[in-house]
Design a protein around this motif. Structure first.
Motif, mmCIF file in Angstrom:
data_model
loop_
_atom_site.group_PDB
_atom_site.id
_atom_site.type_symbol
_atom_site.label_atom_id
_atom_site.label_comp_id
_atom_site.label_asym_id
_atom_site.label_seq_id
_atom_site.Cartn_x
_atom_site.Cartn_y
_atom_site.Cartn_z
ATOM 1 N N ALA B 73 30.533 51.606 39.363
ATOM 2 C CA ALA B 73 31.219 50.315 39.400
ATOM 3 C C ALA B 73 30.591 49.315 38.430
ATOM 4 N N ASP B 74 29.394 49.636 37.936
ATOM 5 C CA ASP B 74 28.655 48.707 37.061
ATOM 6 C C ASP B 74 29.263 48.733 35.658
ATOM 7 N N GLU B 75 29.866 47.623 35.241
ATOM 8 C CA GLU B 75 30.547 47.614 33.946
ATOM 9 C C GLU B 75 29.561 47.535 32.791
ATOM 10 N N GLU B 76 28.309 47.225 33.102
ATOM 11 C CA GLU B 76 27.317 47.152 32.036
ATOM 12 C C GLU B 76 26.777 48.527 31.643
ATOM 13 N N ARG B 77 27.066 49.537 32.464
ATOM 14 C CA ARG B 77 26.587 50.877 32.143
ATOM 15 C C ARG B 77 27.520 51.478 31.114
ATOM 16 N N ARG B 78 26.925 52.166 30.138
ATOM 17 C CA ARG B 78 27.702 52.784 29.077
ATOM 18 C C ARG B 78 28.625 53.861 29.631
#
Lengths: 198, 198
Positions: B73-78
């Motif tokens: 769910a983390d949008e900062e993860r590539r």
């Protein structure tokens, strides 16, 4: 980082159990999560239930589900014989042997000058009262053969002098099924000293 | 005989945890009972809560408190980088290193002819779909250097041929802080073969 904060908190608590560390607690929690239906939910429920219902027996210090434990409440157990043990684990060990049918007294530790544990902390005055009140004829000292255990045993034996109860202790010798070659010198010489007619 | 039936049942369940046996489970339960207020009740509650709320992420197989885990769910993860691990414990180990910022794929085991574990059991078809759907450019195989781990790695690498994603694996070599004298021969020769300019 271990999944969620709840899982992290659970691992941290599990790691405080004796025999588990952070790594094995993590492994245990992952195992539990893998079996949440069959093991984790029932375990949580059982643990909560025990935490809520378990009581220290007000007479002997054993664990039970009411203020008087099953052993103290059992009228078939001999009164007059009190077996003094260090903790509940030792009481359970003796019960597994099915050899003793009297009552117990759980000290909850041993006398220790280093840790500042005195007779009152162990309920020894309460034991002396019990011996008088219950008219005990024998007090069996089932304490560990360590320095602290034996110090405690000697203290109790002295305190019981003149109470009318005989004080005995567990026999020392070769464990059943034990091979002489693997025994320490102290045990061998104790067994030799206490030898008996065959 | 261990106090009450509830305590016995609890010990039996605790003994099923990895790393604990009947004897250490008994010790752990006695420790818990000794600290019922501070440890046992909170632990039971935490365990029940995790059992109720924990979910397998429908995308990667990680654990979380909803159907999509915190990492997915983390949008900062590539996106575009998928690291394939055997189980959630390995994922946690990688996350503790803070070195990888992409997404994961948890297999839940390794291929094993002996235990009849096939590609479908490990969600390998789902991994192939993800690589296509997410347009992944790199699949990192972070699998154990065991026979089963490497068999699985080779199977996945072959299955990904023609998918457009490059397949990489963790470097093998001397552990950071490791002394050569204590390393096995296989690791030393792997480290020597993969030597690099200083």
């Amino acid at each position: 980082m271990a999944g969620t904060d709840e899982i992290e908190a659970l691992i941290e608590m599990m790691a405080r159990l004796p025999g588990l560390g952070p790594r094995s607690a993590r492994r245990a929690v992952l195992h539990l999560i893998g079996k949440r239906g069959q093991l984790m939910t029932p375990l949580a429920r059982a643990m909560g239930q025990v935490a809520e219902t378990v009581r220290d027996c007000t007479i002997c210090g054993n664990l039970g589900s009411s203020d008087i434990c099953a052993i103290c409440a059992d009228e078939e157990r001999r009164t007059g014989q009190i077996c003094v043990v260090e903790d509940v684990a030792d009481l359970w060990a003796l019960e597994r042997g099915h050899a003793f049918r009297g009552r117990y007294h759980v000290l909850g530790g041993t006398l220790s000058a280093l840790d500042a544990v005195g007779p009152e902390d162990l309920g020894i005055p309460r034991l002396l009262d019990r011996v008088t009140d219950e008219g005990a004829t024998e007090v069996i000292l089932a304490l560990a053969a360590t320095v602290d255990g034996q110090t405690t045993a000697h203290y109790i034996a002295e305190a019981l002098e003149g109470s009318g109860a005989s004080v005995t202790s567990l026999a020392q010798g070769v464990p059943v099924g034990g091979e002489l070659d693997y025994l320490d010198d102290g045990t061998i010489s104790a067994a030799l000293k206490a030898r008996k007619a065959f």
